[in-house]
Scaffold this active site. Structure first.
Site, PDB file in Angstrom:
ATOM      1  N   HIS A 124      91.085  45.487  24.933  1.00 44.40           N
ATOM      2  CA  HIS A 124      90.197  46.647  24.998  1.00 44.40           C
ATOM      3  C   HIS A 124      90.597  47.637  26.084  1.00 44.40           C
ATOM      4  O   HIS A 124      90.099  48.761  26.101  1.00 44.40           O
ATOM      5  CB  HIS A 124      88.765  46.180  25.238  1.00 44.40           C
ATOM      6  N   ASP A 125      91.480  47.229  27.006  1.00 40.78           N
ATOM      7  CA  ASP A 125      91.906  48.091  28.107  1.00 40.78           C
ATOM      8  C   ASP A 125      93.325  48.623  27.937  1.00 40.78           C
ATOM      9  O   ASP A 125      93.835  49.314  28.818  1.00 40.78           O
ATOM     10  CB  ASP A 125      91.834  47.325  29.435  1.00 40.78           C
TER      11      ASP A 125
ATOM     12  N   ASP B  29      82.719  37.000  27.890  1.00 41.98           N
ATOM     13  CA  ASP B  29      83.255  37.764  29.012  1.00 41.98           C
ATOM     14  C   ASP B  29      82.238  37.741  30.148  1.00 41.98           C
ATOM     15  O   ASP B  29      81.027  37.835  29.914  1.00 41.98           O
ATOM     16  CB  ASP B  29      83.507  39.216  28.584  1.00 41.98           C
TER      17      ASP B  29
ATOM     18  N   GLU C 137      91.387  37.364  34.351  1.00 40.34           N
ATOM     19  CA  GLU C 137      92.127  38.630  34.379  1.00 40.34           C
ATOM     20  C   GLU C 137      92.685  38.795  35.783  1.00 40.34           C
ATOM     21  O   GLU C 137      91.937  38.941  36.745  1.00 40.34           O
ATOM     22  CB  GLU C 137      91.206  39.794  34.028  1.00 40.34           C
TER      23      GLU C 137
ATOM     24  N   ASP D 204      86.463  38.673  34.223  1.00 38.33           N
ATOM     25  CA  ASP D 204      86.948  40.025  34.492  1.00 38.33           C
ATOM     26  C   ASP D 204      87.380  40.165  35.949  1.00 38.33           C
ATOM     27  O   ASP D 204      86.685  39.702  36.859  1.00 38.33           O
ATOM     28  CB  ASP D 204      85.825  41.019  34.171  1.00 38.33           C
TER      29      ASP D 204
END
Length: 550
Positions: free
Chosen positions: A326-327, A96, A252, A197
Site C-alpha cells: 500500500h506504500d 496491521d 516493517e 508498522d
C-alpha cells in the site's frame, strides 16, 4: 520448517478491495464475499491494513481507538465473521498494528494535552523549547519539522510522521502494559498474527541530539531507527503476546541493515517471524531522494536482493518477499513494462519473488497485473505524503508537469486504486462513487484475466503451489549467477536434493544465456521455450524456472 515459511500472504487494503454497501469504501463484508477467490488463488494468510477507528489522516495508520473497528468498514461482529469464514477456508488473518504513534484524536493524547501532570502525558514524547525553538532539527517523514508546539503546555511533542500522529513513549512501562493489554484483546478474538508498522522506530535515543544533514538520510533517523531498547521491547511483546499465541509476525523495518534484520527475525531471539525491508524498492531513488524521476540499474537491484538473500540465510533471519504494498507504486510500472509486455512483466516479477528465500507477499491486484494510476493533476490525490511532496517540489522550483511525473512514478496512491473485479462501472468495486476514482482507461480486471489463456492469476497459482511442494524454494541456499549482468537476473537455489535456476530478462530485447546440462523447465511466462543445446533465448521480459534433482 514453519508452515508460514512455505505459505503465501495476500495483502488487502480494505478501503480499496471490495465495497459491499455502495458507500464507495471497501469494507469487511466485501472481503468476506471474496474469500473464495483468495482460496482459489491458494493463499494461506491475509494481511489486513488498519481498520480501527481513525480520522483517516494517514488512511487508518492514525489510530484513534485500538479496540474498535471503524464503522466505515463494519462492526466487531463483522470482523469476527471474517475470522470464522477465513479459518473455515484454512486462511489465517494477520492484523496491521501501529505502535509507534497514535492519532491526536486518541483518548490517550486528549488526556495528555490537559496538563503535564496528567497520567497520560508521559504516554507521549514531550520536550521543552530550546532557546525558544524546536528541541532538535529532526525532520518529519511527511515533510517539515518533527515537532509540534503546544502553547498551553509550553512544550513540543514529537511526530515522526504526520503532525496529527504523535509518537508514543515506549520508555514508560505503563504505556507498554496498555499496549500488551490491547494486543491480548485482539489475540483473544482469534487472530493469527500482526504486521507491525514502523516497529523499528519505537525506541528513541534518550538525549535526542541534532542530526548532521550530511546526507539525505541524516534527518534524525540515526537516533530513532533501531534504537537502544527496540529489541528488548519487541522481545517483551513476544513473551507476553506473540509466543503464547503462536503468532505469525512481520515487522516493517525501514532503513535497517541486514545485521539488525537478523536480530529481529532469528527465532532464537524470540522477536519477530520475518522482516519487511525496503532497500530494493529504493533502487530508483536518486542519491537517496525518493521524490525524483529516478531510473535504476538491474545490477544494483540484483546486488541488493542477493545481499539480503545470502546474509539473512546464513545468519538465521527470514525475509518477507514483496514488490508491492500500500506504500509502494506498482512494480510492473516501475521496473518492467506495463503496456506491450504487461502479462510477461507481471509473471516475471512473480517468478523472481517466489524463487527467492522468504515468505512471499502478493499485494491485491498483483495477480491480475494492475498498474500505476497515472493521475494527471494534484487534485486527484488524497494521500498527504504525496500532496506534501508535490508542494515541496513546486516550492523548490520544479515545474508542475515534472512534479506530476514524479508522483506518477513514486506516489503510494498508485497502489491504492480500487481493485478491478469486472468490466462494469468502477470495475465492480462499488455501486457508488469510489473514494479514489481510477481515471486511466484500463480494461484489465479479474473477470477478463481469468478468461485469458495462460493468464497471470493462474501463473501466481502455480507459483504458490510450487512454494508449498518444493522444499528447495524454502530451505535452499541462494547464489547469484552473474553479478555483472545488467539485462538478465539469474540465480540458483540449492539443497541436498535438488537445484533450481531462475532467469529473468528485464529488457525488451532478446537475450541469450548459457544453461548447464541436466536442467528441465518447470515454469515459464511464454508458451514455448526457445533453446538450442545449452543456450536459452530469452524473449522480452521472459522469465523461466529450471529444476534438477541430484
Amino acid at each position: 520448517m514453519k508452515e508460514w515459511q512455505k505459505e503465501t500472504v495476500y495483502q488487502i487494503y480494505p478501503r480499496s478491495f471490495q465495497d459491499s454497501n455502495g458507500d464507495g469504501i471497501g469494507d469487511i463484508n466485501g472481503i468476506i464475499s471474496r474469500l473464495d477467490y483468495l482460496q482459489n488463488l491458494g493463499i494461506g494468510l491475509i494481511w489486513l491494513t488498519p481498520m480501527y477507528v481513525s480520522p483517516g489522516n494517514d488512511n487508518g495508520y492514525d489510530i484513534a481507538d485500538y479496540y474498535q473497528i471503524d464503522p466505515v468498514f463494519g462492526t466487531i461482529d463483522d470482523f469476527e465473521r471474517l475470522l470464522n469464514e477465513a479459518h473455515k477456508r484454512d486462511i489465517k488473518i494477520i492484523m496491521d498494528m501501529v505502535l509507534n504513534h497514535t492519532s491526536n484524536e486518541n483518548h490517550w493524547f486528549k488526556e495528555a494535552l490537559k496538563s503535564k501532570d496528567n497520567p497520560y502525558h508521559d504516554y507521549y514524547i514531550w520536550k521543552d523549547p530550546v532557546d525558544g525553538h524546536e528541541p532538535n532539527n529532526w525532520v518529519s517523514k511527511f515533510s517539515g519539522s518533527a515537532w509540534k508546539y503546544v502553547p498551553e503546555l509550553d512544550q513540543y511533542y514529537l511526530h515522526l510522521y504526520d503532525v496529527t500522529m504523535p509518537d508514543l513513549n515506549w520508555r514508560n512501562p505503563k504505556l507498554r502494559n496498555e499496549i500488551f493489554k490491547m494486543l491480548k484483546f485482539w489475540a483473544n478474538k482469534g487472530i493469527d498474527g500482526f504486521r507491525l508498522d514502523v516497529i523499528n522506530n519505537i525506541s528513541k535515543a534518550k538525549d535526542m541530539p541534532n542530526d548532521t544533514f550530511a546526507t539525505p538520510l541524516d534527518d534524525g533517523r540515526n537516533f530513532y531507527t533501531n534504537g537502544p531498547h527496540v529489541h528488548e521491547y519487541i522481545h517483551e511483546m513476544y513473551e507476553k503476546v506473540f509466543g503464547p499465541n503462536k503468532f505469525v509476525t512481520v515487522g516493517e523495518l525501514s532503513s535497517t541493515p541486514v545485521s539488525e534484520a537478523v536480530k529481529y527475525t532469528n527465532p532464537k531471539r524470540q522477536e519477530l517471524s520475518m522482516a519487511f525491508t525496503f532497500h530494493h524498492v529504493k533502487v530508483d531513488y536518486t542519491n537517496g531522494n525518493k521524490w525524483t524521476l529516478g531510473h535504476y540499474k538491474l545490477t544494483d537491484l540484483t546486488s541488493i536482493l542477493s545481499k539480503w538473500q545470502v546474509q539473512m540465510n546464513r545468519q538465521g533471519g527470514w525475509n518477507a518477499l514483496f514488490w508491492n504494498n500500500h506504500d509502494q507504486p506498482r512494480a510492473i510500472s516501475r521496473f518492467t513494462n506495463d503496456e506491450k509486455y504487461r502479462d510477461q512483466s507481471a509473471k516475471l516479477l512473480a517468478m523472481v519473488e517466489f524463487g527467492l528465500q522468504g515468505t512471499p507477499y502478493i499485494y491485491q491486484g498483483d495477480e491480475i497485473a494492475m498498474k500505476n494510476a497515472y493521475f494527471t493533476d494534484i487534485s486527484q490525490y488524497n494521500d498527504h505524503e504525496s500532496i506534501n511532496a508535490y508542494n515541496e517540489l513546486i516550492d523548490n522550483g520544479i515545474d508542475k508537469e515534472l512534479a506530476i511525473m514524479i508522483l506518477q512514478q513514486k506516489s503510494r496512491e498508485n497502489a491504492r486504486l480500487p481493485m478491478q473485479w469486472n468490466s462494469s462501472k468502477y470495475y465492480g468495486f462499488t455501486t457508488g462513487q469510489p473514494w479514489l476514482k481510477p481515471l486511466h482507461h484500463d480494461d484489465y480486471s479479474v473477470e477478463k484475466v481469468l478468461n485469458m489463456k495462460d493468464n497471470v492469476f493462474n501463473f501466481y497459482k502455480a507459483l504458490i503451489f510450487l512454494r508449498k511442494h518444493k522444499a528447495v524454494l524454502v530451505d535452499g541456499e541462494y547464489k547469484l549467477l552473474d553479478a555483472n549482468d545488467n539485462s538478465v537476473y539469474s540465480y540458483e537455489r540449492s539443497n541436498n536434493n535438488s537445484k533450481i535456476i531462475v532467469m529473468a530478462n528485464f529488457t525488451a530485447q532478446e537475450q541469450k544465456r548459457k544453461l548447464a546440462e541436466g536442467f528441465n523447465l518447470i515454469l515459464g511466462n511464454y508458451e514455448n521455450l526457445q533453446s538450442n543445446e545449452d543456450t536459452v533465448t530469452l524473449r522480452p521480459y521472459e522469465s523461466v524456472m529450471f529444476g534438477k534433482k541430484f
